[in-house]
Design a protein around this motif. Structure first.
Motif, mmCIF file in Angstrom:
data_model
loop_
_atom_site.group_PDB
_atom_site.id
_atom_site.type_symbol
_atom_site.label_atom_id
_atom_site.label_comp_id
_atom_site.label_asym_id
_atom_site.label_seq_id
_atom_site.Cartn_x
_atom_site.Cartn_y
_atom_site.Cartn_z
ATOM 1 N N GLU A 266 0.771 -1.307 -0.091
ATOM 2 C CA GLU A 266 -0.028 -0.005 0.060
ATOM 3 C C GLU A 266 0.750 1.250 -0.001
ATOM 4 O O GLU A 266 2.056 1.015 0.663
ATOM 5 N N LYS A 332 1.469 -3.829 4.170
ATOM 6 C CA LYS A 332 0.475 -4.724 3.625
ATOM 7 C C LYS A 332 0.715 -4.643 2.074
ATOM 8 O O LYS A 332 1.005 -3.793 1.544
ATOM 9 N N LEU A 333 0.796 -5.841 1.575
ATOM 10 C CA LEU A 333 0.852 -6.227 0.249
ATOM 11 C C LEU A 333 -0.217 -5.986 -0.381
ATOM 12 O O LEU A 333 -1.518 -6.274 -0.200
ATOM 13 N N MET A 334 -0.294 -5.162 -1.469
ATOM 14 C CA MET A 334 -1.685 -4.370 -2.147
ATOM 15 C C MET A 334 -1.775 -5.444 -3.429
ATOM 16 O O MET A 334 -2.893 -5.515 -3.817
ATOM 17 N N ARG A 335 -0.852 -5.564 -4.172
ATOM 18 C CA ARG A 335 -1.061 -6.059 -5.545
ATOM 19 C C ARG A 335 0.156 -7.103 -5.847
ATOM 20 O O ARG A 335 1.358 -6.742 -5.598
ATOM 21 N N MET C 514 -6.839 1.410 -8.706
ATOM 22 C CA MET C 514 -5.366 0.903 -8.350
ATOM 23 C C MET C 514 -5.156 1.646 -6.858
ATOM 24 O O MET C 514 -3.889 1.505 -6.341
ATOM 25 N N ALA C 515 -6.066 1.848 -6.055
ATOM 26 C CA ALA C 515 -5.729 2.444 -4.760
ATOM 27 C C ALA C 515 -5.894 1.049 -4.033
ATOM 28 O O ALA C 515 -6.043 0.153 -4.326
ATOM 29 N N THR C 516 -6.049 1.466 -2.520
ATOM 30 C CA THR C 516 -5.801 0.231 -1.429
ATOM 31 C C THR C 516 -7.114 -0.624 -1.604
ATOM 32 O O THR C 516 -7.070 -1.709 -1.403
ATOM 33 N N GLN C 518 -8.374 -1.416 -4.510
ATOM 34 C CA GLN C 518 -8.121 -1.949 -5.658
ATOM 35 C C GLN C 518 -9.677 -2.073 -6.413
ATOM 36 O O GLN C 518 -9.933 -3.007 -7.299
ATOM 37 N N PRO C 552 -5.524 -6.119 0.966
ATOM 38 C CA PRO C 552 -4.214 -6.016 1.198
ATOM 39 C C PRO C 552 -3.802 -7.163 2.394
ATOM 40 O O PRO C 552 -4.608 -7.219 3.359
#
Lengths: 417, 88, 957
Positions: A266, A332-335, C514-516, C518, C552
């Protein structure tokens, strides 16, 4: 219509609702023939088209893209730009790319956001420092900026690295390239597309190659999902699918395709101002202008064409990241995503005429294609325009595998790709 | 996490395996092998998108075997002991 | 907005347990069971954050994972925490993100006034002059949301659990519960996961009745039956990804201070009952605080007894908001329902305006009213909107499921089935509870015959009745699509104008989705708008790729316990503790933790190393060489095998003798060097380099199986079974004789490059007379678990000879004095055997060996190859830096002609010594060359690699 990008044009457009902007690139119907066809609308293909038009005055050019431009590895990488290479041949190649990147925004009138924030390749032991010195000296001799960093230097540029006494990969120093950094990957594709289109290049999206037109043992064009298109010379810059089209053209390449994964956290406020690579963890990391921590690691170890992430590699990469930067344990992992990279035994690209005459290759960049886009474009354009190598592309010809004159950076310097 | 069927140990996690190259890439012997043939053996790969026939080694048991799988969908089609296949 | 807590009600909260926390420095009251968002709403905190780009004031939108606005930094925890899913805790300190000093009065709010000049992707069009670097630092500082706490430390590692089950049900709403119950009833093992703390999904806030009883009772009974049947139920657990071969990643939260747990689930079958997410409606200023998802408002009302406003406008294009309108009216709000439809909707018990849409909202820091598309103004302190429902099919998409457009639902639904995956409930487009249950039954029908009856809906049934209300081009005002990333209708129009019409281009150019979050609320409206602008249908525009994670996931969860040595284990010597007791300073070499030297830390290290190297030559040295590879090659074809594997002919070796040789890769490059021992006719031991043991072993296995057959040769890696203790120096033999191994050590019985078998304390030992120091040396290999007494004995016996313990650094000096190479240090990935002076086999061997053909390529035959040499500098000068290059100058340019690979001060010779790889070096002994290191120059003279005892007399001294 507003053509030129500038603060002033943006201001003027702001007064009229941003309604006057032209298409960034045209989407014309394909013609029956061109002077040159470039297969692949990624960074390398679009750059090739641009330099063909600009450097060689050849604008009857089509870029054929199976999907949407910049949708392959150009839009899937970790955006690092660097030229910290060991062998003179590599330095010539990546040095050219690096110099062109430095003028690219103005050249294309498109802000590719080249951010020369510097990159440090860490050294975790005395032995790695010795290799680091060998590399730095080679770079300096070859005219590329490089410094051998002490642990204090590393601390200065990456204070949040794990400097604790029980760090698994302690810092003995590093290889620093101040001119290295990141660029906005999509913008590179779009910028080249716009500039090429303005010079007359046709960019044809949703146009998949189904076969090559071969006459008299030479390549004369391509069959596509949008019809046959003929050309004097055909270039191919389709990272991740080179072997697939090579098979259609009737030859094999020294390539295995693997997934290379990347991921972002993030977005957070700036906390890391440089690019850091650890050979111990195999992880490299930077923070995007948007604030995301951009994380890359090693290749997946299983040959694959599936552009999807997976858990085992992610776990390895994230563990490495947290070993390097324990405070990222709060993020945190977002993508998570993957691109398919074409890996060559010596991890150097293949540039030159293919075994099928008239068909020219620009492939095999492995994990390092993004940083080389301007050079890959310049060199393939030169090949398509002249049919001949120049001094920079010559060493990267396919014939090096028979002569044995491989250009293996890993062999020479230990720098991870 | 892919599951690969080792012919000796059964289905195991992908992380226990190592890729060994195209199946059937026979080694040409001799100091006078034509260099193109030698370079082909050393470097040229089929690298298919879709069905592939490959040599793998299960690192836990150390055995090499032939696996057929789809490189796009990751579906495993078959696996078998080496039967005169070349592991290199 | 005047949101408030009602005096009664709230299924999730415990009024007997009040709590207080702080948000942006002000104190907020709540109850146990509140989320941060529900407590903020109850406290009528309207502005909870600022948007990414324009710093617009933003309020709570949703009540779950889709929340785009309400992100907070929580001290000591995670930046960008979703307030809607984070429980409120006593004493918690929360701060809005992207706001300075706080959300209510953000210093950067002025940016919104310049929004017309900074539309989507404006940064590609400017900041080029004079240079991006002039602008970047400021822009970076503006970007990003939450702040990383640089003092943060890990509170323990995350557990990671591998789990198998017959059926994994994702989502414990009505569909998931029903599917889980049916699957369990069919005798299958079930795992049920849900991202909420309390299972039930929509049943928790939507009116329903199942099998003639309240839904809550049915939920309880279903869960009890599952638990009773031994099935696993994981609340607060998000299935974030479906990976290869249907491995599902789950992230479980604990709320008791423990870090999250990562589950890797390998189910036979997956039922996705992941529900649907409510969409916003498009109207100008639809992003103002006080404008909420209608369904979220119902959640807050039912779960937390929070009424989102007093004068509420409910705007909808579908039936689902009717229940909401009536519920908030029943709770005391003054309600106006605005429905885009003219007919076909249910009867409403509240004031309803039909056939009208909201055109705009008014207000600055919170909504104060709305204007309808006919110009009617309505005062309101809260607007609840329902733009329809987007099925949550992310996991289906991740599993490569194709989507099918449903005009009736105005949404993408799961298309062709994916093997082993079923979708049920709202995720599959079901609306009424009856449909949901029917779908659940279908989802598990193929799994087996359930012995329990499917639940029946006996209460009120929801209907869909949706009329699509997508954003349209040319909208007046600023209509937000992606709240967090500030993407409006105008931005999508701009993208289309500039030819960014592909859905992926739209996403990347405008940052839509593309924000948190998604794009959970924004993706579909965005691409529907693009469809409208470009005259295509929604499915023609298509969707972006669904990528993990769904929400996330903490990086700490992904990493688990894989930190430090558990991430990259080091190999340790059997005698590590003994060496520690002797003052050894350890370093990692090729994956092994080994004594670098004994005593002498920091600046004294060099002196200690020099001392060790000097004394080793004077008397005798003890060295722990246990890392040395010991791979046995056994079988009738063993001799043929080693001949093929080695560059040097090995089959001529006599039993009991050793020979040094190279192993090459097929590309001819020297892969490893070392001594091969022939124990008897059909038994060899490969002594490979410490760091290459695993790779050499793998290589031996590969050739064995490929070329020699499983029964002709056997390979056994005995490296870790045996310790190898090395005794080296002029007094080595004398020392060994005082220990006694039951074999004759005289040079006739055990000459250099021979091996003897002896016994020590009842254990067999192998004594190899091989030397890496150039002095008389004995390598004694013994069972690793019996090495300690022998080491102690050697040390004790050594006292008489002034024996010295040496670490690897001193050994490096000793071997470099002799010109002995270390592969990977004195060679690189291009070094061929003849570069190291080993020309013989290349020139003479007639039999086949690995790498042979590659030694005769054009490149291998070049005259200017780098070759191994010694490099000398005048006595008194400092050693050459390792890594320095030899240079030559031509046409005003510098060129490398090789480099220094090893360099030390030799205490024995009293001068620096060095090895290097230098162009044509073998033919240039005596030539002085220029050396460059970090920009400085000096000179060195090329010499033979061996600087000490070239005649080799010390081997037998």
């Amino acid at each position: 219509m507003t053509r030129i990008y500038s603060a002033l044009s943006l201001f003027k457009e702001g007064l009229t609702g941003q309604t006057g902007w032209k298409q960034a690139w045209r989407s014309p119907e394909p013609k029956a023939s061109y002077d040159a066809i470039i297969i692949g609308g990624g960074g390398h293909g679009l750059a090739t088209a641009y330099y063909l038009a600009r450097n060689h005055g050849i604008a009857r050019v089509a870029v054929l893209e199976k999907g949407w431009i910049g949708g392959g590895n150009t839009g899937r990488n970790t955006t690092v730009v660097r030229s910290n290479y060991y062998y003179p041949e590599s330095v010539e190649l990546y040095g050219l790319a690096h110099r062109l990147y430095e003028g690219l925004s103005k050249d294309l009138n498109y802000n590719v956001m080249l951010s020369q924030r510097g990159m440090v390749n860490l050294c975790h032991s005395t032995a790695e420092m010795e290799i680091g010195a060998r590399t730095v000296n080679a770079m300096q001799i070859n005219g590329i900026d490089a410094e051998l960093f002490s642990p204090e230097d590393v601390r200065r540029v990456a204070p949040i690295y794990n400097f604790s006494s029980d760090a698994r990969f302690p810092v003995f120093g590093g290889i620093w390239q101040g001119r290295a950094g990141t660029a906005r990957h999509d913008a590179v594709a779009w910028g080249y597309a716009r500039a090429a289109s303005q010079l007359g290049v046709d960019i044809i999206q949703n146009c998949e190659i189904t076969d090559f037109i071969i006459e008299g043992g030479r390549c004369r064009g391509v069959q596509t999902t949008r019809g046959a298109i003929r050309a004097e010379r055909i270039g191919m810059a389709i990272a991740g699918h080179s072997s697939v089209l090579a098979a259609k053209a009737g030859f094999r390449l020294p390539i295995n395709s693997y997934a290379l994964q990347a991921c972002v956290s993030e977005p957070v406020k700036p906390v890391l101002d440089t690019v850091v690579l650890s050979p111990g963890t195999g992880v490299y990391v930077s923070q995007s202008d948007k604030g995301e921590i951009v994380i890359g690691g090693g290749l997946d170890r299983i040959p694959s064409y599936a552009q999807r992430g997976n858990l085992p590699t992610l776990e390895t990469v994230i563990s490495g990241l947290l070993e390097m930067f324990p405070i990222f344990g709060q993020l945190k992992l977002m993508r998570q995503w993957a691109g398919i990279v074409d890996v060559v035994p010596d991890s150097s690209p293949i540039i030159g005429e293919s075994p099928l005459p008239n068909l020219f290759l620009n492939c095999g960049w492995g994990t390092g294609g993004f940083k080389a886009i301007p050079a890959g474009g310049t060199l393939l354009a030169n090949l398509l325009a002249t049919g001949k190598h120049n001094d920079i592309s010559r060493p990267f010809d396919l014939d090096r595998f028979a002569s044995g004159r491989l250009i293996d950076e890993a062999a020479g310097s230990g720098i991870a790709h | 996490m892919q599951l690969f069927p080792c012919p000796f140990c059964g289905p195991r996690d992908e992380t226990e395996f190592h890729y060994g190259g195209d199946a059937g890439n026979a080694r040409p012997d001799g100091g006078d092998v034509p260099i193109d043939r030698w370079a082909g053996y050393l470097y040229l790969r089929s690298n298919p998108k879709g069905a592939a026939r490959e040599i793998w080694v299960h690192m836990n048991c150390g055995e090499f075997f032939v696996m057929e799988r789809d490189t796009l969908t990751h579906t495993v089609l078959s696996s078998a002991e080496l039967g005169g296949e070349h592991a290199a | 907005m005047t949101a408030s807590r009602l005096a009664t009600g709230g299924s999730a909260i415990d009024r007997s347990r009040p709590l207080r926390f702080s948000f942006d420095g002000t104190s907020v009251d709540g109850f146990s069971g509140d989320t941060i968002a529900s407590a903020l709403l109850a406290g009528d905190v309207a502005v909870v954050g600022r948007s990414f780009k324009y710093h617009r004031p933003r309020g709570i939108w949703g009540a779950g994972v889709e929340e785009p606005n309400a992100l907070v930094d929580i001290g000591g925890a995670s930046p960008n925490t979703r307030a809607t899913t984070e429980p409120a805790r006593e004493g918690l300190v929360a701060k809005s993100v992207n706001a300075t000093p706080n959300a209510l009065s953000d210093r950067n709010a002025f940016l919104d006034r310049f929004s017309r000049f900074i539309p989507a992707a404006f940064y590609y069009k400017t900041f080029m002059w004079p240079d991006w670097h002039m602008f970047e630092p400021r822009i970076r500082a503006m970007a990003g949301l939450g702040k990383v706490d640089t003092d943060w430390t890990s509170q323990g590692t995350s557990d990671q659990i591998n789990h198998h089950c017959d059926v994994l049900v994702v989502g414990a709403g009505p569909a998931g519960l029903a599917a889980a119950g049916l699957a369990a009833g069919a005798g299958l093992s079930v795992t049920l996961v849900d991202d909420q703390r309390k299972p039930g999904g929509s049943l928790g806030h939507r009116a329903s009745e199942i099998d003639g009883r309240p839904a809550a009772l049915w939920i309880e009974e279903t869960l009890a039956a599952l638990v009773g049947g031994g099935h696993l139920i994981l609340p607060s657990t998000t299935a974030f990804g479906i990976y290869d071969h249907n491995l599902v990643g789950l992230n479980q939260r604990h709320f008791d201070g423990r870090p999250d747990t990562l589950w890797r689930v390998r189910p036979r079958r997956i039922v996705l009952a992941t529900g649907a997410i409510e969409r916003p409606l498009p109207f100008a200023s639809n992003d103002l605080p006080g404008i909420l998802s209608a369904d979220a408002a119902l959640c807050y009302l039912r779960h937390h007894a929070v009424l989102a406003g007093r004068r509420i406008v409910v705007a909808t294009n579908n039936d689902s908001a009717y229940e909401v309108a009536e519920a908030v009216a029943d709770a005391g709000a003054e309600v106006t329902l605005v429905d885009i439809r003219r007919d076909g909707m249910p009867d409403a018990k509240v004031r309803t305006i039909k056939g009208r849409a909201l055109a705009s909202a008014a207000g600055k820091l919170r909504v104060e009213g709305v204007t309808l598309d006919d110009g009617t103004r309505l005062d309101a302190d809260c607007v609840l909107v329902s733009g329809g429902w987007t099925p949550t099919i992310h996991l289906f998409g991740q599993a490569r499921g194709k989507l099918a457009w449903s005009e009736a639902r105005a949404a993408f639904l799961p298309g062709d089935p994916v093997e082993c995956i079923s979708v049920a409930g709202a995720a599959a487009g079901a609306v009424s509870l009856s449909d949901v249950f029917a779908g659940a039954e279908r989802a598990v029908a193929s799994l087996g015959q359930a012995k329990v009856a499917a639940p029946r809906s006996t209460g009120p049934e929801t209907t869909a009745g949706i009329v699509a209300a997508w954003p349209v081009p040319g909208s007046k005002g600023r209509v937000w699509i992606d709240y967090q990333n500030d993407v409006t209708v105008k931005d999508v129009e701009l993208a289309a104008r500039e030819n960014f019409v592909s859905v992926e281009h739209l996403k990347r150019y405008t940052t839509l989705g593309m924000a948190t979050d998604q794009g959970k609320t924004s993706n579909l409206p965005g691409l529907a708008l693009m469809a409208g602008i470009t005259g295509r249908t929604v499915p023609e525009v298509g969707t972006t790729t669904y990528r993990p994670p769904f929400t996330p996931v903490p990086l700490a969860s992904v990493a688990g316990a894989r930190v430090g040595e558990l991430m990259a284990p080091v190999r340790r010597l059997p005698l590590e503790n003994v060496h520690r007791a002797s003052g050894a300073v350890f370093q990692e070499y090729g994956g092994w933790l080994r004594p670098a030297h004994y005593g002498g830390r920091g600046a004294d290290a060099d002196r200690a190393i020099q001392d060790e190297a000097l004394r080793a030559r004077q008397s005798v040295a003890l060295f722990d060489g246990s890392t040395l590879g010991k791979i046995e090659v056994i079988g009738t074809k063993a001799a043929e095998f080693v001949d093929f594997l080695y560059y040097n002919t090995m089959s001529t070796l006599k039993p009991g003798r050793c020979r040094y040789g190279f192993m090459l890769s097929e590309n001819g490059v020297v892969f490893d060097d070392g001594v091969l021992v022939r124990l008897d006719e059909h038994r060899f031991v490969v002594s490979c380099s410490s760091s290459h043991v695993a790779a050499v072993h793998a290589r031996l296995e590969e050739w064995r199986q490929d070329r020699f057959g499983r029964n002709a040769v056997y390979i056994h890696n005995a490296t870790s079974e045996m310790a190898t203790l090395t005794v080296s120096g002029p007094n080595a033999r004398k020392l060994l004789e005082t220990v006694g191994f039951g074999l004759s050590l005289d040079d006739a019985s055990l000459p250099h490059m021979a091996i003897g078998r002896g016994v020590y304390a009842g254990d067999e030992v192998r004594i190899a007379r091989v030397s890496f120091t150039g002095d008389r040396s004995y390598e004694i290999s013994i069972r690793a678990d019996r090495a300690e007494p022998l080491w102690a004995h050697l040390r004790q016996a050594g006292q008489k000879f002034d024996a010295v313990l040496i670490g690897l650094e001193a050994l490096m000096i000793l071997r470099a004095e002799k010109g002995f190479i270390v592969i990977g240090k004195d060679t690189d990935g291009t070094t061929l055997p003849h570069d190291l002076g080993s020309e013989g086999p290349r020139a003479k061997r007639q039999t086949e060996y690995v790498g042979r053909r590659s030694l005769f390529t054009e490149e291998a035959s070049r005259g200017d190859r780098l070759q191994l040499v010694g490099l000398t500098v005048p006595r008194g000068e400092a050693p050459l830096p390792t890594g320095a290059h030899g240079i030559k100058r031509r046409d005003g340019r510098l060129y490398s002609q090789g480099f220094v690979t090893s360099s030390y001060q030799s205490p024995t010779l009293g001068q620096p010594i060095a090895l290097g790889l230098i162009e044509r070096g073998a033919a240039r002994h005596g030539e002085t060359i220029e050396i460059q290191h970090l920009g400085k120059h000096r000179s060195a003279t090329i010499a033979a690699p061996c600087a000490y005892d070239p005649a080799g007399g010390r081997l037998n001294a």
